[in-house]
Design a protein around this motif. Sequence first.
Motif, PDB file in Angstrom:
ATOM      1  N   MET A 212       0.835  -1.258  -0.138  1.00  0.00           N
ATOM      2  CA  MET A 212      -0.122   0.032  -0.105  1.00  0.00           C
ATOM      3  C   MET A 212       0.953   1.064  -0.105  1.00  0.00           C
ATOM      4  SD  MET A 212      -2.845   1.002   2.933  1.00  0.00           S
ATOM      5  CE  MET A 212      -3.823  -0.393   2.533  1.00  0.00           C
ATOM      6  N   ASN A 213       0.736   2.274  -1.114  1.00  0.00           N
ATOM      7  CA  ASN A 213       1.331   3.420  -1.024  1.00  0.00           C
ATOM      8  C   ASN A 213       1.163   4.223   0.050  1.00  0.00           C
ATOM      9  OD1 ASN A 213      -0.838   4.613  -2.131  1.00  0.00           O
ATOM     10  ND2 ASN A 213      -0.098   3.994  -4.307  1.00  0.00           N
ATOM     11  N   LYS A 214       1.860   5.529  -0.050  1.00  0.00           N
ATOM     12  CA  LYS A 214       1.514   6.409   1.102  1.00  0.00           C
ATOM     13  C   LYS A 214       0.417   7.312   0.815  1.00  0.00           C
ATOM     14  CE  LYS A 214       6.436   7.282   2.023  1.00  0.00           C
ATOM     15  NZ  LYS A 214       7.639   8.432   2.087  1.00  0.00           N
ATOM     16  N   THR A 215       0.063   7.303  -0.529  1.00  0.00           N
ATOM     17  CA  THR A 215      -1.131   8.012  -0.745  1.00  0.00           C
ATOM     18  C   THR A 215      -2.675   7.437  -0.293  1.00  0.00           C
ATOM     19  OG1 THR A 215      -0.457   9.006  -2.845  1.00  0.00           O
ATOM     20  CG2 THR A 215      -2.934   8.926  -2.721  1.00  0.00           C
ATOM     21  N   PHE A 216      -2.617   6.129  -0.324  1.00  0.00           N
ATOM     22  CA  PHE A 216      -3.925   5.405   0.137  1.00  0.00           C
ATOM     23  C   PHE A 216      -3.716   5.209   1.668  1.00  0.00           C
ATOM     24  CE2 PHE A 216      -3.966   3.738  -4.085  1.00  0.00           C
ATOM     25  CZ  PHE A 216      -5.312   3.839  -4.394  1.00  0.00           C
ATOM     26  N   LYS A 217      -2.559   5.214   2.474  1.00  0.00           N
ATOM     27  CA  LYS A 217      -2.544   5.324   3.795  1.00  0.00           C
ATOM     28  C   LYS A 217      -2.933   6.856   4.379  1.00  0.00           C
ATOM     29  CE  LYS A 217       1.514   2.347   4.281  1.00  0.00           C
ATOM     30  NZ  LYS A 217       2.985   2.161   4.943  1.00  0.00           N
ATOM     31  N   LEU A 218      -2.663   7.811   3.434  1.00  0.00           N
ATOM     32  CA  LEU A 218      -3.253   8.895   4.001  1.00  0.00           C
ATOM     33  C   LEU A 218      -4.942   9.342   3.824  1.00  0.00           C
ATOM     34  CD1 LEU A 218      -2.773  12.285   4.764  1.00  0.00           C
ATOM     35  CD2 LEU A 218      -2.375  12.532   2.099  1.00  0.00           C
ATOM     36  N   TYR A 219      -5.251   8.713   2.743  1.00  0.00           N
ATOM     37  CA  TYR A 219      -6.982   8.556   2.550  1.00  0.00           C
ATOM     38  C   TYR A 219      -7.363   7.834   3.611  1.00  0.00           C
ATOM     39  CZ  TYR A 219      -6.289   9.855  -2.450  1.00  0.00           C
ATOM     40  OH  TYR A 219      -5.970  10.434  -3.693  1.00  0.00           O
ATOM     41  N   GLY A 220      -6.832   6.576   4.221  1.00  0.00           N
ATOM     42  CA  GLY A 220      -7.384   5.804   5.316  1.00  0.00           C
ATOM     43  C   GLY A 220      -7.251   6.706   6.467  1.00  0.00           C
ATOM     44  N   VAL A 221      -6.379   7.399   6.798  1.00  0.00           N
ATOM     45  CA  VAL A 221      -6.254   8.081   8.005  1.00  0.00           C
ATOM     46  C   VAL A 221      -7.318   9.036   8.172  1.00  0.00           C
ATOM     47  CG1 VAL A 221      -4.493   9.510   9.573  1.00  0.00           C
ATOM     48  CG2 VAL A 221      -3.882   7.622   8.241  1.00  0.00           C
ATOM     49  N   ILE A 222      -7.337   9.912   7.056  1.00  0.00           N
ATOM     50  CA  ILE A 222      -8.326  10.906   6.895  1.00  0.00           C
ATOM     51  C   ILE A 222      -9.724  10.381   7.040  1.00  0.00           C
ATOM     52  CG2 ILE A 222      -9.344  12.661   5.455  1.00  0.00           C
ATOM     53  CD1 ILE A 222      -6.803  13.275   4.323  1.00  0.00           C
ATOM     54  N   PHE A 223     -10.053   9.314   6.425  1.00  0.00           N
ATOM     55  CA  PHE A 223     -11.472   8.874   6.278  1.00  0.00           C
ATOM     56  C   PHE A 223     -11.797   8.276   7.931  1.00  0.00           C
ATOM     57  CE2 PHE A 223     -14.109   5.027   6.199  1.00  0.00           C
ATOM     58  CZ  PHE A 223     -15.252   5.410   5.613  1.00  0.00           C
ATOM     59  N   ILE A 224     -10.764   7.509   8.792  1.00  0.00           N
ATOM     60  CA  ILE A 224     -10.940   7.164   9.998  1.00  0.00           C
ATOM     61  C   ILE A 224     -11.346   8.601  10.829  1.00  0.00           C
ATOM     62  CG2 ILE A 224      -9.890   6.185  12.036  1.00  0.00           C
ATOM     63  CD1 ILE A 224      -8.431   4.006   9.887  1.00  0.00           C
ATOM     64  N   ILE A 225     -10.634   9.559  10.880  1.00  0.00           N
ATOM     65  CA  ILE A 225     -10.794  10.614  11.536  1.00  0.00           C
ATOM     66  C   ILE A 225     -12.014  11.207  11.322  1.00  0.00           C
ATOM     67  CG2 ILE A 225      -9.649  13.120  11.927  1.00  0.00           C
ATOM     68  CD1 ILE A 225      -7.009  12.128  11.014  1.00  0.00           C
ATOM     69  N   VAL A 226     -12.519  11.608  10.201  1.00  0.00           N
ATOM     70  CA  VAL A 226     -13.569  11.997   9.715  1.00  0.00           C
ATOM     71  C   VAL A 226     -15.009  11.302  10.335  1.00  0.00           C
ATOM     72  CG1 VAL A 226     -15.309  12.732   7.908  1.00  0.00           C
ATOM     73  CG2 VAL A 226     -12.914  13.221   7.739  1.00  0.00           C
ATOM     74  N   VAL A 227     -14.688   9.864  10.246  1.00  0.00           N
ATOM     75  CA  VAL A 227     -15.866   8.878  10.685  1.00  0.00           C
ATOM     76  C   VAL A 227     -15.776   9.218  12.192  1.00  0.00           C
ATOM     77  CG1 VAL A 227     -16.353   6.540  11.106  1.00  0.00           C
ATOM     78  CG2 VAL A 227     -15.800   7.319   8.747  1.00  0.00           C
ATOM     79  N   ALA A 228     -14.931   9.176  12.882  1.00  0.00           N
ATOM     80  CA  ALA A 228     -14.807   9.308  14.356  1.00  0.00           C
ATOM     81  C   ALA A 228     -15.376  10.618  14.934  1.00  0.00           C
ATOM     82  CB  ALA A 228     -13.270   9.116  14.892  1.00  0.00           C
ATOM     83  N   VAL A 229     -14.838  11.784  14.091  1.00  0.00           N
ATOM     84  CA  VAL A 229     -15.483  13.082  14.275  1.00  0.00           C
ATOM     85  C   VAL A 229     -17.109  12.993  14.337  1.00  0.00           C
ATOM     86  CG1 VAL A 229     -15.672  15.362  14.020  1.00  0.00           C
ATOM     87  CG2 VAL A 229     -13.336  14.135  14.091  1.00  0.00           C
ATOM     88  N   LEU A 230     -17.452  12.418  13.322  1.00  0.00           N
ATOM     89  CA  LEU A 230     -18.866  12.310  13.027  1.00  0.00           C
ATOM     90  C   LEU A 230     -19.745  11.545  14.246  1.00  0.00           C
ATOM     91  CD1 LEU A 230     -19.075  12.237   9.071  1.00  0.00           C
ATOM     92  CD2 LEU A 230     -19.855  14.011  10.832  1.00  0.00           C
ATOM     93  N   ALA A 231     -19.085  10.246  14.480  1.00  0.00           N
ATOM     94  CA  ALA A 231     -19.477   9.464  15.305  1.00  0.00           C
ATOM     95  C   ALA A 231     -19.693  10.170  16.748  1.00  0.00           C
ATOM     96  CB  ALA A 231     -18.890   8.268  15.536  1.00  0.00           C
ATOM     97  N   LEU A 232     -18.638  10.863  17.293  1.00  0.00           N
ATOM     98  CA  LEU A 232     -18.552  11.795  18.348  1.00  0.00           C
ATOM     99  C   LEU A 232     -19.829  12.730  18.485  1.00  0.00           C
ATOM    100  CD1 LEU A 232     -17.360  12.133  21.180  1.00  0.00           C
ATOM    101  CD2 LEU A 232     -15.705  13.767  20.047  1.00  0.00           C
ATOM    102  N   LEU A 233     -20.036  13.298  17.348  1.00  0.00           N
ATOM    103  CA  LEU A 233     -21.083  14.332  17.350  1.00  0.00           C
ATOM    104  C   LEU A 233     -22.478  13.819  17.505  1.00  0.00           C
ATOM    105  CD1 LEU A 233     -19.612  16.547  14.285  1.00  0.00           C
ATOM    106  CD2 LEU A 233     -19.825  17.298  17.056  1.00  0.00           C
ATOM    107  N   GLU A 234     -22.571  12.560  16.770  1.00  0.00           N
ATOM    108  CA  GLU A 234     -23.726  11.960  16.887  1.00  0.00           C
ATOM    109  C   GLU A 234     -24.193  11.397  18.148  1.00  0.00           C
ATOM    110  OE1 GLU A 234     -27.397  10.348  15.475  1.00  0.00           O
ATOM    111  OE2 GLU A 234     -25.961  11.824  14.467  1.00  0.00           O
ATOM    112  N   LEU A 235     -23.200  10.910  18.902  1.00  0.00           N
ATOM    113  CA  LEU A 235     -23.397  10.172  20.018  1.00  0.00           C
ATOM    114  C   LEU A 235     -23.770  11.386  21.260  1.00  0.00           C
ATOM    115  CD1 LEU A 235     -20.636   7.393  20.136  1.00  0.00           C
ATOM    116  CD2 LEU A 235     -23.044   7.084  20.072  1.00  0.00           C
ATOM    117  N   THR A 236     -23.050  12.558  21.233  1.00  0.00           N
ATOM    118  CA  THR A 236     -23.023  13.746  22.255  1.00  0.00           C
ATOM    119  C   THR A 236     -24.160  14.482  22.039  1.00  0.00           C
ATOM    120  OG1 THR A 236     -21.423  14.682  20.910  1.00  0.00           O
ATOM    121  CG2 THR A 236     -20.643  13.331  22.756  1.00  0.00           C
ATOM    122  N   LYS A 237     -24.813  14.400  20.816  1.00  0.00           N
ATOM    123  CA  LYS A 237     -25.791  15.517  20.428  1.00  0.00           C
ATOM    124  C   LYS A 237     -27.034  15.398  21.267  1.00  0.00           C
ATOM    125  CE  LYS A 237     -28.349  13.440  16.720  1.00  0.00           C
ATOM    126  NZ  LYS A 237     -29.006  13.581  15.406  1.00  0.00           N
TER     127      LYS A 237
END
Length: 385
Positions: free
Chosen positions: A1-26
């Motif tokens: 896996m090249n660095k570009t796809f690793k970066l995609y994966g990290v950004i995706f996980i961060i976005v999902v975690a933020v949205l899940a946190l907002l959904e749980l705390t609202k």
Amino acid sequence: MNKTFKLYGVIFIIVVAVLALLELTKSDVTDWRKNFDVNEKSPFGLYVFSKEANHLLNDKVKRTDISPYDFYKTQKLKPHNILIIQSQIDSESWNKILQNVENGSDALIISDSFNRKIADSLGFSPSRISYEDSNLLLLTDEKFVQDSLKVDKLPSGKGFELILETDEILGKEASDSKMANFIKVKHGKGHLYLHSEPLILTNYYLLKPGNEKYVQDVFSYLPDRETVWFSGANKNVAESQSPLRFILSKHALRYAWWLLLGGLLLFIIFNAKRKQRIVPIIEAKKNKSVEFVKSIGNLYLQEGDFHDMMAKKAQYFLNHVRMDLLIDTKDLDEKFIHLLHLKTGKSIEEITEATALIKKGQDPYASVMQADLIKMNKLLDEILQ
């Protein structure tokens, strides 16, 4: 896996975690808008009333989503009840309602706003009862004197004044005994029952113990017969016609939709690199004249238009005679036949027969068969050889 796809994966996980946190705390926010929608379970929706309407009106309710004008344009009913809750009714629909009331129907209209033109024609004037934060609604009939309803959340404070002597006051507000909020107006053979506080039918008030008695009393004035409820008119808020209206109406689906769009945007940003454009293969142009001629010939053959083909063949032949043989083709007479015989060397009989077929092809009323076309084509080709 090249660095570009690793970066995609990290950004995706961060976005999902933020949205899940907002959904749980609202926290859930109560919608206090006065929507009067029969499908809404919010405080000022009509979901509870919609479920209880059949029981309240003895299972004789006929619901319709169209306007009164469109409904009565196709329906001819015997005297019946008409129910309208918080809607803006156009003048043509009002005329249809008044026509039915005049013929013996009864209409119960519960709304905090009435058209000024309609109010003037019926002899009353809409007005404000009070500016209090709550209103206690009472009924004037002695048998209903114990049944009241307190409107303590966003009351409309509307009522009626300057009513006619022939009209009857059925309900008032406790703090302003001079102003009516529920009146009975006689019109022809029927009656209009007008109530100025539609909140009495909303979920918030119907679920309060004791309030259902007041609502039952209001509806008891309608005769025991079929009731046409124009429920589609209750949707005062324009409904979005977007194909995404269902997705955007649900919190989880809405977050998923924005997440999808965000992911696509990130993919476009990180993938927008200059790439070698594919060099297209340019094929040599083909001479398709013969194919075109064959296609046209097949089309004429399928259509069976032999007369038109004879006319075109004759026109082509005569043009060739004029241009190459320098013979006048205005009159296809014996002189023409003689000149064509001298210049082509073909027999008089052959040219005479070809000339006759040419005239037949030029005659728009002549009956032409396939055999005529074949014969003329063969003769003209032999003459031009």
